[in-house]
Write a protein that holds these residues in place. Structure first.
Motif, PDB file in Angstrom:
ATOM      1  N   TYR A  41       0.837  -1.193   0.000  1.00  0.00           N
ATOM      2  CA  TYR A  41       0.000   0.000   0.000  1.00  0.00           C
ATOM      3  C   TYR A  41       0.869   1.239   0.000  1.00  0.00           C
ATOM      4  CZ  TYR A  41      -3.836  -3.014   1.420  1.00  0.00           C
ATOM      5  OH  TYR A  41      -4.768  -4.005   1.454  1.00  0.00           O
ATOM      6  N   TRP A  80       3.440  -5.680  11.716  1.00  0.00           N
ATOM      7  CA  TRP A  80       2.531  -6.069  10.636  1.00  0.00           C
ATOM      8  C   TRP A  80       2.794  -7.521  10.226  1.00  0.00           C
ATOM      9  CZ3 TRP A  80       3.667  -7.038   5.359  1.00  0.00           C
ATOM     10  CH2 TRP A  80       2.567  -7.043   4.499  1.00  0.00           C
ATOM     11  N   ASN A  84       0.348 -10.881  10.508  1.00  0.00           N
ATOM     12  CA  ASN A  84       0.081 -11.678   9.306  1.00  0.00           C
ATOM     13  C   ASN A  84       0.467 -13.134   9.518  1.00  0.00           C
ATOM     14  OD1 ASN A  84      -0.981  -9.569   7.797  1.00  0.00           O
ATOM     15  ND2 ASN A  84       1.038  -8.924   7.102  1.00  0.00           N
ATOM     16  N   SER A 109      -6.522  -7.759   9.576  1.00  0.00           N
ATOM     17  CA  SER A 109      -6.493  -7.587   8.128  1.00  0.00           C
ATOM     18  C   SER A 109      -5.090  -7.159   7.709  1.00  0.00           C
ATOM     19  CB  SER A 109      -7.500  -6.507   7.712  1.00  0.00           C
ATOM     20  OG  SER A 109      -7.317  -6.163   6.357  1.00  0.00           O
ATOM     21  N   ARG A 110      -4.602  -7.727   6.623  1.00  0.00           N
ATOM     22  CA  ARG A 110      -3.300  -7.321   6.069  1.00  0.00           C
ATOM     23  C   ARG A 110      -3.293  -5.843   5.684  1.00  0.00           C
ATOM     24  NH1 ARG A 110       0.232 -11.190   4.583  1.00  0.00           N
ATOM     25  NH2 ARG A 110       1.265  -9.786   3.120  1.00  0.00           N
ATOM     26  N   SER A 111      -4.466  -5.266   5.568  1.00  0.00           N
ATOM     27  CA  SER A 111      -4.575  -3.862   5.174  1.00  0.00           C
ATOM     28  C   SER A 111      -4.521  -2.906   6.365  1.00  0.00           C
ATOM     29  CB  SER A 111      -5.861  -3.641   4.380  1.00  0.00           C
ATOM     30  OG  SER A 111      -6.981  -3.907   5.195  1.00  0.00           O
ATOM     31  N   TRP A 112      -4.283  -3.422   7.554  1.00  0.00           N
ATOM     32  CA  TRP A 112      -4.118  -2.579   8.733  1.00  0.00           C
ATOM     33  C   TRP A 112      -2.629  -2.389   8.982  1.00  0.00           C
ATOM     34  CZ3 TRP A 112      -8.029  -5.575  12.284  1.00  0.00           C
ATOM     35  CH2 TRP A 112      -9.334  -5.340  11.816  1.00  0.00           C
ATOM     36  N   ASP A 127      -6.052   2.075   8.516  1.00  0.00           N
ATOM     37  CA  ASP A 127      -6.916   1.105   7.844  1.00  0.00           C
ATOM     38  C   ASP A 127      -6.939   1.414   6.349  1.00  0.00           C
ATOM     39  OD1 ASP A 127      -8.894  -0.607   6.983  1.00  0.00           O
ATOM     40  OD2 ASP A 127     -10.405   0.086   8.427  1.00  0.00           O
ATOM     41  N   MET A 128      -6.274   0.571   5.574  1.00  0.00           N
ATOM     42  CA  MET A 128      -6.138   0.806   4.147  1.00  0.00           C
ATOM     43  C   MET A 128      -7.193   0.071   3.316  1.00  0.00           C
ATOM     44  SD  MET A 128      -3.819   2.972   4.410  1.00  0.00           S
ATOM     45  CE  MET A 128      -3.570   3.267   2.668  1.00  0.00           C
ATOM     46  N   ALA A 129      -8.096  -0.641   3.961  1.00  0.00           N
ATOM     47  CA  ALA A 129      -9.215  -1.299   3.272  1.00  0.00           C
ATOM     48  C   ALA A 129     -10.414  -1.325   4.212  1.00  0.00           C
ATOM     49  CB  ALA A 129      -8.818  -2.708   2.833  1.00  0.00           C
ATOM     50  N   LEU A 136     -10.751   5.418   3.811  1.00  0.00           N
ATOM     51  CA  LEU A 136      -9.388   4.975   3.555  1.00  0.00           C
ATOM     52  C   LEU A 136      -8.405   5.753   4.417  1.00  0.00           C
ATOM     53  CD1 LEU A 136      -7.574   3.164   1.745  1.00  0.00           C
ATOM     54  CD2 LEU A 136      -7.366   5.127   0.230  1.00  0.00           C
TER      55      LEU A 136
END
Length: 169
Positions: A41, A80, A84, A109-112, A127-129, A136
């Motif tokens: 991201y 992160w 994961n 979530s991997r998007s955090w 939070d990227m998702a 966003l």
């Protein structure tokens, strides 16, 4: 962002000089590019501006963010990756989250992207998702052992400004 940092640095100099001395120098372009590559991201602009002033703490003094360490880029990636690994290893299977509106109903979530930690497995994350009603780059709080996933701020900029205003007055 730079003005908020100047205000915070002045306050730290007068009140918590050891914490000020514990702040890292700005992140390099290479560090940021490598982090974004690993995370998958682009980092939100406010957080990038923050990293261009100080890239976390060394972790040898009082934590900057009211009981949360401002994570270095290296520690962002390590935290992160650890989450994961837990998710991919099945350690989080069957755990049901209780998220605030706008946050995905998952334990992890991997998007955090964690940027601050209390040292006990709980994090403030970007939070990227987000869920459809979220935003966003919103700031959320996650806990390793409690299902609550709390919306803290709509974005890093407003979160940081509120933190500085609360600290400096």
């Amino acid at each position: 962002m730079k003005q908020d940092w100047k205000r915070l640095e002045a306050w730290l100099l007068a009140n918590e000089a050891k914490t000020l001395a514990d702040l890292n120098p700005p992140a390099t372009a290479t560090e940021i590019q490598e982090a974004e590559r690993k995370l998958g991201y682009g980092l939100p602009s406010g957080y990038l501006e923050c990293l261009n002033v100080h890239a976390g703490q060394q972790g040898k003094a009082k934590w900057l963010f009211d009981g949360n360490e401002f994570l270095s880029v290296r520690n962002v990636l390590l935290s992160w990756a650890a989450w994961n690994d837990l998710a991919e290893g099945g350690d989080l299977d069957g755990l049901e989250a209780k998220p605030s509106e706008g946050i995905q109903p998952v334990w992890w979530s991997r998007s955090w992207i964690p940027f601050a930690s209390n040292g006990g497995g709980d994090f403030l994350c970007l939070d990227m998702a987000p869920a459809p009603s979220g935003r966003l780059g919103q700031v959320i709080e996650i806990f390793h052992d409690v299902p609550n996933r709390k919306l803290v701020a709509p974005d890093f900029d407003s979160w940081f400004k509120k933190f500085v205003d609360g600290k400096v007055g």
